[in-house]
Design a protein around this motif. Structure first.
Motif, PDB file in Angstrom:
ATOM      1  N   GLY A 108       0.868  -1.136  -0.048  1.00  0.00           N
ATOM      2  CA  GLY A 108       0.038  -0.002  -0.157  1.00  0.00           C
ATOM      3  C   GLY A 108       0.950   1.122   0.046  1.00  0.00           C
ATOM      4  O   GLY A 108       2.076   1.117  -0.078  1.00  0.00           O
ATOM      5  N   THR A 109       0.248   2.243   0.207  1.00  0.00           N
ATOM      6  CA  THR A 109       1.080   3.678   0.094  1.00  0.00           C
ATOM      7  C   THR A 109       1.681   4.152   1.618  1.00  0.00           C
ATOM      8  O   THR A 109       2.415   4.922   1.807  1.00  0.00           O
ATOM      9  CB  THR A 109      -0.061   4.700  -0.226  1.00  0.00           C
ATOM     10  N   SER A 110       1.053   3.402   2.655  1.00  0.00           N
ATOM     11  CA  SER A 110       1.405   3.534   4.103  1.00  0.00           C
ATOM     12  C   SER A 110       1.057   2.330   4.627  1.00  0.00           C
ATOM     13  O   SER A 110       0.383   1.522   4.278  1.00  0.00           O
ATOM     14  CB  SER A 110       1.113   4.825   4.665  1.00  0.00           C
ATOM     15  N   SER A 111       1.738   2.382   5.939  1.00  0.00           N
ATOM     16  CA  SER A 111       1.192   1.045   6.950  1.00  0.00           C
ATOM     17  C   SER A 111      -0.352   1.460   7.236  1.00  0.00           C
ATOM     18  O   SER A 111      -1.138   0.416   7.682  1.00  0.00           O
ATOM     19  CB  SER A 111       2.036   0.980   8.162  1.00  0.00           C
ATOM     20  N   ASP A 112      -0.948   2.315   7.159  1.00  0.00           N
ATOM     21  CA  ASP A 112      -2.422   2.785   7.512  1.00  0.00           C
ATOM     22  C   ASP A 112      -3.280   2.524   6.247  1.00  0.00           C
ATOM     23  O   ASP A 112      -4.531   2.626   6.217  1.00  0.00           O
ATOM     24  CB  ASP A 112      -2.557   3.951   7.804  1.00  0.00           C
ATOM     25  N   ASP A 113      -2.617   2.209   4.998  1.00  0.00           N
ATOM     26  CA  ASP A 113      -3.429   1.949   3.825  1.00  0.00           C
ATOM     27  C   ASP A 113      -2.909   0.959   2.922  1.00  0.00           C
ATOM     28  O   ASP A 113      -2.268   1.141   1.613  1.00  0.00           O
ATOM     29  CB  ASP A 113      -3.216   3.324   2.981  1.00  0.00           C
ATOM     30  N   LEU A 114      -3.124  -0.322   3.649  1.00  0.00           N
ATOM     31  CA  LEU A 114      -2.627  -1.410   2.752  1.00  0.00           C
ATOM     32  C   LEU A 114      -3.739  -1.946   2.138  1.00  0.00           C
ATOM     33  O   LEU A 114      -4.700  -2.541   2.630  1.00  0.00           O
ATOM     34  CB  LEU A 114      -2.117  -2.356   3.903  1.00  0.00           C
ATOM     35  N   VAL A 115      -3.583  -1.988   0.762  1.00  0.00           N
ATOM     36  CA  VAL A 115      -4.589  -2.508  -0.280  1.00  0.00           C
ATOM     37  C   VAL A 115      -4.537  -3.698  -0.869  1.00  0.00           C
ATOM     38  O   VAL A 115      -5.532  -4.340  -1.193  1.00  0.00           O
ATOM     39  CB  VAL A 115      -4.973  -1.350  -1.411  1.00  0.00           C
ATOM     40  N   LEU A 116      -3.384  -4.238  -0.626  1.00  0.00           N
ATOM     41  CA  LEU A 116      -3.203  -5.763  -1.155  1.00  0.00           C
ATOM     42  C   LEU A 116      -2.521  -6.502  -0.263  1.00  0.00           C
ATOM     43  O   LEU A 116      -1.778  -6.198   0.767  1.00  0.00           O
ATOM     44  CB  LEU A 116      -2.199  -5.765  -2.458  1.00  0.00           C
ATOM     45  N   GLU A 117      -3.022  -8.022  -0.143  1.00  0.00           N
ATOM     46  CA  GLU A 117      -2.327  -8.854   0.816  1.00  0.00           C
ATOM     47  C   GLU A 117      -1.993 -10.009   0.162  1.00  0.00           C
ATOM     48  O   GLU A 117      -2.783 -10.558  -0.668  1.00  0.00           O
ATOM     49  CB  GLU A 117      -3.038  -8.986   2.015  1.00  0.00           C
ATOM     50  N   GLY A 118      -1.079 -10.802   0.493  1.00  0.00           N
ATOM     51  CA  GLY A 118      -0.740 -11.928  -0.083  1.00  0.00           C
ATOM     52  C   GLY A 118       0.040 -12.945   1.117  1.00  0.00           C
ATOM     53  O   GLY A 118       0.058 -12.403   2.246  1.00  0.00           O
ATOM     54  N   GLU A 119       0.491 -14.268   0.653  1.00  0.00           N
ATOM     55  CA  GLU A 119       1.115 -14.984   1.673  1.00  0.00           C
ATOM     56  C   GLU A 119       2.515 -15.502   0.962  1.00  0.00           C
ATOM     57  O   GLU A 119       2.166 -16.061  -0.105  1.00  0.00           O
ATOM     58  CB  GLU A 119       0.285 -16.103   2.102  1.00  0.00           C
ATOM     59  N   VAL A 120       3.330 -15.724   1.628  1.00  0.00           N
ATOM     60  CA  VAL A 120       4.557 -16.487   1.377  1.00  0.00           C
ATOM     61  C   VAL A 120       4.845 -17.595   2.322  1.00  0.00           C
ATOM     62  O   VAL A 120       4.985 -17.109   3.400  1.00  0.00           O
ATOM     63  CB  VAL A 120       5.993 -15.558   1.311  1.00  0.00           C
ATOM     64  N   ALA A 121       4.869 -18.920   1.656  1.00  0.00           N
ATOM     65  CA  ALA A 121       5.114 -20.123   2.413  1.00  0.00           C
ATOM     66  C   ALA A 121       6.494 -20.484   2.326  1.00  0.00           C
ATOM     67  O   ALA A 121       7.056 -20.831   1.325  1.00  0.00           O
ATOM     68  CB  ALA A 121       4.210 -21.161   1.995  1.00  0.00           C
ATOM     69  N   ILE A 122       7.119 -20.685   3.692  1.00  0.00           N
ATOM     70  CA  ILE A 122       8.305 -21.046   3.568  1.00  0.00           C
ATOM     71  C   ILE A 122       8.465 -22.453   4.279  1.00  0.00           C
ATOM     72  O   ILE A 122       8.238 -22.447   5.677  1.00  0.00           O
ATOM     73  CB  ILE A 122       9.487 -20.017   4.236  1.00  0.00           C
ATOM     74  N   GLU A 123       8.899 -23.547   3.459  1.00  0.00           N
ATOM     75  CA  GLU A 123       8.672 -24.915   4.024  1.00  0.00           C
ATOM     76  C   GLU A 123       9.840 -25.184   4.883  1.00  0.00           C
ATOM     77  O   GLU A 123       9.616 -25.869   5.724  1.00  0.00           O
ATOM     78  CB  GLU A 123       8.710 -25.682   2.871  1.00  0.00           C
ATOM     79  N   LYS A 124      11.063 -24.806   4.356  1.00  0.00           N
ATOM     80  CA  LYS A 124      12.185 -25.147   5.382  1.00  0.00           C
ATOM     81  C   LYS A 124      13.074 -23.953   5.867  1.00  0.00           C
ATOM     82  O   LYS A 124      13.543 -23.149   4.836  1.00  0.00           O
ATOM     83  CB  LYS A 124      13.216 -26.132   4.458  1.00  0.00           C
ATOM     84  N   GLY A 125      13.245 -23.764   7.115  1.00  0.00           N
ATOM     85  CA  GLY A 125      13.974 -22.688   7.492  1.00  0.00           C
ATOM     86  C   GLY A 125      15.322 -22.896   7.234  1.00  0.00           C
ATOM     87  O   GLY A 125      16.041 -23.777   6.842  1.00  0.00           O
ATOM     88  N   PHE A 126      16.070 -21.908   7.486  1.00  0.00           N
ATOM     89  CA  PHE A 126      17.600 -21.724   7.434  1.00  0.00           C
ATOM     90  C   PHE A 126      18.174 -20.607   8.034  1.00  0.00           C
ATOM     91  O   PHE A 126      17.359 -19.511   8.579  1.00  0.00           O
ATOM     92  CB  PHE A 126      18.119 -21.728   5.897  1.00  0.00           C
ATOM     93  N   SER A 127      19.721 -20.688   8.297  1.00  0.00           N
ATOM     94  CA  SER A 127      20.079 -19.517   8.962  1.00  0.00           C
ATOM     95  C   SER A 127      21.573 -19.305   8.342  1.00  0.00           C
ATOM     96  O   SER A 127      22.132 -20.330   7.446  1.00  0.00           O
ATOM     97  CB  SER A 127      20.348 -20.036  10.274  1.00  0.00           C
ATOM     98  N   TRP A 128      22.119 -18.172   8.645  1.00  0.00           N
ATOM     99  CA  TRP A 128      23.473 -17.809   8.287  1.00  0.00           C
ATOM    100  C   TRP A 128      24.243 -16.978   9.125  1.00  0.00           C
ATOM    101  O   TRP A 128      23.599 -16.271   9.706  1.00  0.00           O
ATOM    102  CB  TRP A 128      23.479 -17.171   6.876  1.00  0.00           C
ATOM    103  N   GLY A 129      25.464 -16.928   9.222  1.00  0.00           N
ATOM    104  CA  GLY A 129      26.305 -15.888   9.834  1.00  0.00           C
ATOM    105  C   GLY A 129      26.600 -14.635   9.063  1.00  0.00           C
ATOM    106  O   GLY A 129      26.683 -14.788   7.766  1.00  0.00           O
ATOM    107  N   GLY A 130      27.022 -13.746   9.698  1.00  0.00           N
ATOM    108  CA  GLY A 130      27.507 -12.583   8.878  1.00  0.00           C
ATOM    109  C   GLY A 130      26.408 -11.592   8.322  1.00  0.00           C
ATOM    110  O   GLY A 130      25.141 -11.885   8.345  1.00  0.00           O
ATOM    111  N   LEU A 131      26.743 -10.735   7.176  1.00  0.00           N
ATOM    112  CA  LEU A 131      25.747 -10.007   6.640  1.00  0.00           C
ATOM    113  C   LEU A 131      25.304 -10.872   5.159  1.00  0.00           C
ATOM    114  O   LEU A 131      24.421 -10.726   4.816  1.00  0.00           O
ATOM    115  CB  LEU A 131      26.274  -8.569   6.288  1.00  0.00           C
TER     116      LEU A 131
END
Length: 91
Positions: free
Chosen positions: A68-91
């Motif tokens: 949306g145009t701001s956190s007070d005006d969110l006009v679209l919504e979707g979802e992302v499914a992450i099936e397997k978690g992961f991690s990493w060090g550093g940037l």
């Protein structure tokens, strides 16, 4: 300006409900005109800093994505499914 927010699934973390993870400007639009925009999300969009393990982590689950145009005006919504978690060090 179009803003993209991510909301984490219940992970037992103390995090803001909505986190700004991307944005883009849409210049030159007339009133009522529309245009497709692309806002890429990388692994950091879904990551949190794990202080105990001292690395970045992405947990499995369903993450909500809002636009949306701001956190007070969110006009679209979707979802992302992450099936397997992961991690990493550093940037």
């Amino acid at each position: 300006m179009i803003q993209l927010y991510v909301s984490y699934p219940p992970l037992g973390l103390t995090t803001p409900q909505l986190q700004l993870r991307g944005f883009t400007k849409s210049r030159g639009l007339a009133p009522g005109e529309s245009r497709d925009v692309s806002i890429p999300l990388d692994k950091y969009a879904f990551a949190f800093w794990d202080e105990r393990a001292y690395h970045w982590r992405v947990a499995p689950g369903k993450y909500k994505v809002f636009a949306g145009t701001s956190s007070d005006d969110l006009v679209l919504e979707g979802e992302v499914a992450i099936e397997k978690g992961f991690s990493w060090g550093g940037l």
